[in-house]
Design a protein around this motif. Structure first.
Motif, PDB file in Angstrom:
ATOM      1  N   SER A 272      39.206  28.138  51.602  1.00 20.66           N
ATOM      2  CA  SER A 272      40.348  28.737  52.032  1.00 20.66           C
ATOM      3  C   SER A 272      41.399  28.185  53.420  1.00 20.66           C
ATOM      4  CB  SER A 272      40.296  29.838  52.858  1.00 20.66           C
ATOM      5  OG  SER A 272      39.597  30.824  52.306  1.00 20.66           O
ATOM      6  N   ALA A 273      40.596  27.412  54.672  1.00 23.72           N
ATOM      7  CA  ALA A 273      41.602  27.115  54.770  1.00 23.72           C
ATOM      8  C   ALA A 273      41.969  25.313  54.943  1.00 23.72           C
ATOM      9  CB  ALA A 273      40.684  26.206  56.536  1.00 23.72           C
ATOM     10  N   MET A 274      40.943  25.299  54.350  1.00 24.79           N
ATOM     11  CA  MET A 274      40.954  23.385  53.487  1.00 24.79           C
ATOM     12  C   MET A 274      42.120  23.837  52.473  1.00 24.79           C
ATOM     13  SD  MET A 274      38.895  21.029  54.564  1.00 24.79           S
ATOM     14  CE  MET A 274      37.744  20.419  53.091  1.00 24.79           C
TER      15      MET A 274
ATOM     16  N   VAL B  28      43.307  33.002  57.804  1.00 22.85           N
ATOM     17  CA  VAL B  28      42.343  32.432  56.088  1.00 22.85           C
ATOM     18  C   VAL B  28      41.034  33.397  55.954  1.00 22.85           C
ATOM     19  CG1 VAL B  28      43.082  29.754  56.362  1.00 22.85           C
ATOM     20  CG2 VAL B  28      40.979  30.866  57.554  1.00 22.85           C
ATOM     21  N   TYR B  29      41.025  33.174  54.903  1.00 20.95           N
ATOM     22  CA  TYR B  29      39.780  34.692  54.227  1.00 20.95           C
ATOM     23  C   TYR B  29      39.191  34.467  53.736  1.00 20.95           C
ATOM     24  CZ  TYR B  29      43.852  37.598  55.450  1.00 20.95           C
ATOM     25  OH  TYR B  29      44.541  38.642  57.323  1.00 20.95           O
ATOM     26  N   GLU B  30      38.328  34.545  53.711  1.00 16.62           N
ATOM     27  CA  GLU B  30      36.848  34.800  52.367  1.00 16.62           C
ATOM     28  C   GLU B  30      36.856  36.719  51.839  1.00 16.62           C
ATOM     29  OE1 GLU B  30      33.131  32.520  53.920  1.00 16.62           O
ATOM     30  OE2 GLU B  30      32.087  34.397  53.435  1.00 16.62           O
ATOM     31  N   VAL B  31      37.397  37.261  50.860  1.00 11.63           N
ATOM     32  CA  VAL B  31      36.221  37.929  50.619  1.00 11.63           C
ATOM     33  C   VAL B  31      35.957  37.837  49.257  1.00 11.63           C
ATOM     34  CG1 VAL B  31      37.815  39.670  49.118  1.00 11.63           C
ATOM     35  CG2 VAL B  31      39.078  37.675  51.000  1.00 11.63           C
ATOM     36  N   LEU B  32      34.534  39.299  49.807  1.00 13.30           N
ATOM     37  CA  LEU B  32      33.757  39.582  48.681  1.00 13.30           C
ATOM     38  C   LEU B  32      33.447  40.530  48.444  1.00 13.30           C
ATOM     39  CD1 LEU B  32      29.687  38.295  50.221  1.00 13.30           C
ATOM     40  CD2 LEU B  32      30.677  40.398  48.937  1.00 13.30           C
ATOM     41  N   GLU B  33      33.541  40.352  46.666  1.00 12.86           N
ATOM     42  CA  GLU B  33      33.240  41.559  46.555  1.00 12.86           C
ATOM     43  C   GLU B  33      32.223  42.768  45.961  1.00 12.86           C
ATOM     44  OE1 GLU B  33      36.836  42.791  43.277  1.00 12.86           O
ATOM     45  OE2 GLU B  33      37.039  40.493  43.350  1.00 12.86           O
TER      46      GLU B  33
END
Length: 658
Positions: A555-557, A517-522
Motif C-alpha cells: 500500500s505504501a509503495m 496506509v492500510y492492510e485490510v484482511l477480510e
C-alpha cells in the motif's frame, strides 16, 4: 516582489474616495450584488466572532483568495505580491506587534531608502488598519496586495519561537527578574511573562499542526520540542530558570497539584488559540533535573477526517464500510502507538452515526469527544476497568460498542462474545500486521472457534508523511533505498516519484501532512477454516495472500509510485515488513528462498538455491555449505503447477562428519 506604487497607490487607498471591500469586488466584476448580499447575510448570522467579508466569500465558494487579491489590486491600482516566493526578514515583520498584524492581516515586508514601510495587506481598503500601522511604525506606508493565508504564514514564521529568540529571552529575563517562588501558586498564575511564554508555546504548536508538546527540564536549560507529522522537532531552548514557572503554569491550567513533584500526574484542559478551541491531555513525569511535561493536542470532533480522506485504497475502503454496515461482528484496528487508530475508528463511527443506533465507547482515556454517542472513561482506581466497564456497557442495550483496547484474556473474550450476540464491536490491538492480529487473539487465550466465528475484519495501519506541495519536485530514490525495498530502476518505469527539497512552509523537512496506509484482511469462510484448523501466522498469511490482501508495504509503495509519499518514507514506516530472500538473477525483483521460479519473469531459480534447505548458492559452489547437499546431484522438489520430479536423498556418507 512587484514594486509598490509610490505615493499614488498609497494615497489612492488612503484617500477620501475609499470604498468598502464588497463595493470594490462588485465593481470589479468578481462578484454580483446578489452574492455580496448573500455573504453579508452569512457574516451577520454567524455566531461568535465576526468573520471578515473576504473569508466569508471564500468559505461560501464564491471567490478564491487569489481572485480577491487580484481584483482588489486591479481596482485600487496597487501591485500584488506572491509571498510564497518572498523571504521576509523576521526582525522587519516584527516591527508591528503580533496581535495588531494578525488582527488586520498585514505584514511589513521592507523599508525603502526614503524611510517608507512596504506593507502587504489582504484588505487594503481597511482604513483603521492603515492608520494603526502608520501610528505604530511612525512613518508613511506603501501598500501591496497579498493573499491572506500567505500573509498569516509569514507572520507565523516571523513570530515563531525559533525565529524570535530575542523576544523569548526577553520574556525569560523578566520571569527571572520577578523571582517568583516555584511553590507560590498565586504568583505563578498571575506572572505575566510566564503566561505569555506558555501561550506562545501553545500557539506555536497549534499553528504548526503538532500532535504533542514536549517540555523537558535539562541540566542547564529548558528544552521545547514539538512532534509534527510524527517526528520530534526542536523549537526552543530557554534558560533553565524559566522551567519551574512554565511547569507550574501548565499544571494550573490543567487542574494538577502544583506542589506535587515526586509522582507523575495526568490532567486535561481546553485552550483557545485564535478562534480554535483545542482539548489537551497533560502528563507530568519527575526526572533527574526536574519535571518533564508532555501535552497531547487532541482531535476535535469537527476536525475528524472523512473515511474517504484517510488514505484507504478503493477496495480497502469498500471492505471497511461493508464491515461497519454489519449488525454484528468484531472489527480490529491494529498498529503501534501514534499510527492513527483512534482517528480511523472515530471516522468510521462518525460515518455510521444514526439516531436509530445506540453507540457506546469505553476508552482510556477519551480522546475525541463526539456528540450523539455515549463515551465512558476507564478509571482503574475506582474499579471501572475495561472488564467491568464492558460488562456494564453490554447491559445498556448497545448496537455498536467501541472498546479502546483489548489488553487481557477476559476483555478479549467479552468482546468476542459480544460480537457473537448481536453487537458490532470495534477495538484496537497492538500488532505489526493484520495477519498477526488474528493469531494474537488466540495467543491471548481466546478460543479459536470464538475468533473464527466473531471476527469479520482486521485492519493494520501506519502513517506516512506527504511531500510538501510547496517544494516537491520529481526525484528518483537512491540506489540504497531501492535495494532495501527490493526494487530496481525497471520498477519505476510507470512511477512518478517526488520528494520535497525543504522550504519555509514545511520547516525545511520536505514533508507537510500525513496520510495513512492500510492492510485490510477480510475474514471469509476460507479464512475461518484456516483459523479452526491451523491458526498459525504462516497459515493465516498464506490464506490472506491467496485472497489478494495488499500488505502495508504494498500500500505504501503504491502511494510512493503515485507521488503521495516518498520511497524513503516507505522504508522508514514499513521497515519491519521484510521477507527473507534475494533478487532474481534476471529481473532483480525480490524472490523468496523457497521459490523455484521467479513469479515476475518466469526465470528458473533452481541453479541459484539449494533444493534441500532452500538457501541461496553462489555460482561456483560445489555443494550447499549449510546442509552439504552436492549441487550437481540435487533435483527440485515437486511444486504445484510444475512437473513432478523425484526428491533426491543424499547418500549416508555425505552426512558423515569430516
Amino acid at each position: 516582489m512587484a514594486d509598490p506604487a509610490s505615493g499614488q497607490g498609497a494615497h489612492a487607498v488612503g484617500g477620501s474616495t475609499r470604498r468598502r471591500l464588497g463595493d470594490v469586488l462588485v465593481a470589479s466584476g468578481l462578484i454580483t450584488d446578489e452574492q455580496l448580499a448573500q455573504a453579508l447575510t452569512a457574516q451577520r448570522e454567524t455566531p461568535g466572532r465576526r468573520r471578515r467579508l473576504g473569508q466569508v466569500l471564500i468559505d461560501l465558494g464564491i471567490a478564491s483568495e487569489q481572485d480577491i487579491a487580484i481584483s482588489l489590486a486591479d481596482s485600487l491600482g496597487l501591485p500584488t505580491v506572491d509571498l510564497s516566493k518572498v523571504s521576509v526578514a523576521g526582525d522587519v515583520a516584527r516591527r508591528l506587534p503580533q496581535s495588531l498584524a494578525e488582527r488586520h492581516g498585514m505584514c511589513v515586508l521592507e523599508f525603502t531608502e526614503d524611510g517608507k514601510a512596504v506593507l502587504a495587506m489582504a484588505d487594503p481598503t481597511n482604513v483603521v488598519a492603515l492608520d494603526d500601522a502608520r501610528a505604530m511604525l511612525r512613518c508613511d506606508v506603501m501598500t501591496v496586495v497579498g493573499v491572506d493565508s500567505q500573509i498569516r504564514e509569514q507572520l507565523r514564521r516571523a513570530f515563531s519561537l525559533s525565529a524570535d529568540s530575542a523576544g523569548v529571552f526577553a520574556i525569560t529575563d523578566r520571569m527571572q527578574a520577578e523571582e517568583v517562588p516555584e511553590l507560590d501558586t498565586a504568583r505563578a498564575l498571575d506572572d505575566a511573562p510566564t503566561v505569555q511564554l506558555v501561550n506562545r508555546i501553545l500557539t506555536e504548536a497549534v499553528q504548526l499542526r503538532a500532535s504533542d508538546i514536549h517540555i523537558e527540564t535539562q541540566r542547564d536549560s529548558l528544552r521545547i520540542r514539538l512532534r509534527i507529522d510524527g517526528i520530534l522537532r526542536d523549537v526552543l531552548v530557554a534558560p533553565k530558570g524559566a522551567a519551574g514557572s512554565v511547569v507550574s503554569r501548565i499544571k494550573i491550567i490543567s487542574g494538577l497539584d502544583i506542589a506535587e513533584r515526586r509522582n507523575p500526574q495526568d490532567g486535561r484542559s481546553r485552550i483557545t488559540v485564535g478562534e480554535r478551541h483545542i482539548d489537551t491531555r497533560v502528563s507530568t513525569l519527575p526526572s533527574l533535573h526536574g519535571e518533564k511535561v508532555v501535552i497531547r493536542l487532541l482531535t476535535r470532533s469537527d476536525a475528524l477526517p472523512s473515511l474517504a480522506g484517510l488514505g484507504f485504497e478503493p477496495d480497502q475502503l469498500a471492505s471497511f464500510r461493508a464491515a461497519l454496515a454489519l449488525p454484528q461482528g468484531l472489527v480490529l484496528i491494529t498498529g503501534p502507538t501514534g499510527s492513527g487508530k483512534t482517528n480511523t475508528l472515530y471516522a468510521g463511527i462518525n460515518e455510521i452515526l444514526d439516531p436509530e443506533k445506540n453507540i457506546v465507547t469505553l476508552e482510556d482515556p477519551v480522546e475525541v469527544q463526539l456528540p450523539g454517542i455515549t463515551q465512558v472513561q476507564v478509571h482503574n482506581r475506582s474499579g471501572m476497568t475495561f472488564q467491568a466497564g464492558l460488562r456494564s456497557v453490554l447491559r445498556q442495550d448497545p448496537d455498536i460498542v467501541l472498546v479502546g483496547e483489548v489488553r487481557d484474556t477476559e476483555t478479549t473474550e467479552l468482546a468476542l462474545k459480544a460480537a457473537m450476540t448481536g453487537h458490532l464491536v470495534l477495538t484496537t490491538l497492538h500488532t505489526n500486521s493484520a495477519v498477526a492480529a488474528l493469531t494474537r487473539l488466540i495467543d491471548m487465550g481466546a478460543d479459536a472457534f470464538l475468533v473464527a466465528s466473531s471476527l469479520v475484519l482486521a485492519v493494520a495501519q501506519r502513517l506516512v508523511r506527504k511531500p510538501c506541495p510547496g517544494c516537491a519536485c520529481p526525484t528518483a530514490p537512491d540506489a540504497v533505498t531501492l535495494d532495501l525495498l527490493g526494487l530496481s530502476t525497471r520498477d519505476l518505469a510507470d512511477a512518478a516519484p517526488v520528494a520535497g527539497t525543504g522550504c519555509g512552509e514545511c520547516g525545511g523537512t520536505g514533508y507537510l501532512g500525513r496520510t495513512a496506509v492500510y492492510e485490510v484482511l477480510e475474514v471469509d469462510p476460507a479464512m475461518r477454516k484456516v483459523l479452526l484448523k491451523d491458526p498459525s501466522e504462516t497459515a493465516v498469511g498464506a490464506q490472506a495472500k491467496s485472497n489478494g490482501m495488499q500488505t502495508l508495504r504494498a500500500s505504501a509503495m503504491r502511494k510512493a509510485m503515485a507521488g503521495e509519499t516518498t520511497f524513503a518514507e516507505v522504508l522508514r514506516v514499513t521497515g519491519g515488513d521484510r521477507r527473507e530472500g534475494h533478487g532474481c538473477p534476471a529481473c532483480e525483483r525480490p524472490v523468496e528462498a523457497s521459490m523455484l521460479a521467479c513469479p515476475w519473469c518466469a526465470t528458473s531459480l533452481e541453479g541459484s538455491q539449494c533444493t534441500s534447505c532452500r538457501k541461496p548458492l553462489d555460482e561456483g559452489w560445489a555443494l550447499c555449505p549449510w546442509c552439504r547437499t552436492p549441487r550437481e546431484s540435487a533435483v527440485t522438489a515437486p511444486m504445484a503447477g510444475a512437473p513432478t520430479m523425484r526428491q533426491w536423498q543424499p547418500p549416508q556418507e555425505a552426512l558423515q562428519p569430516t
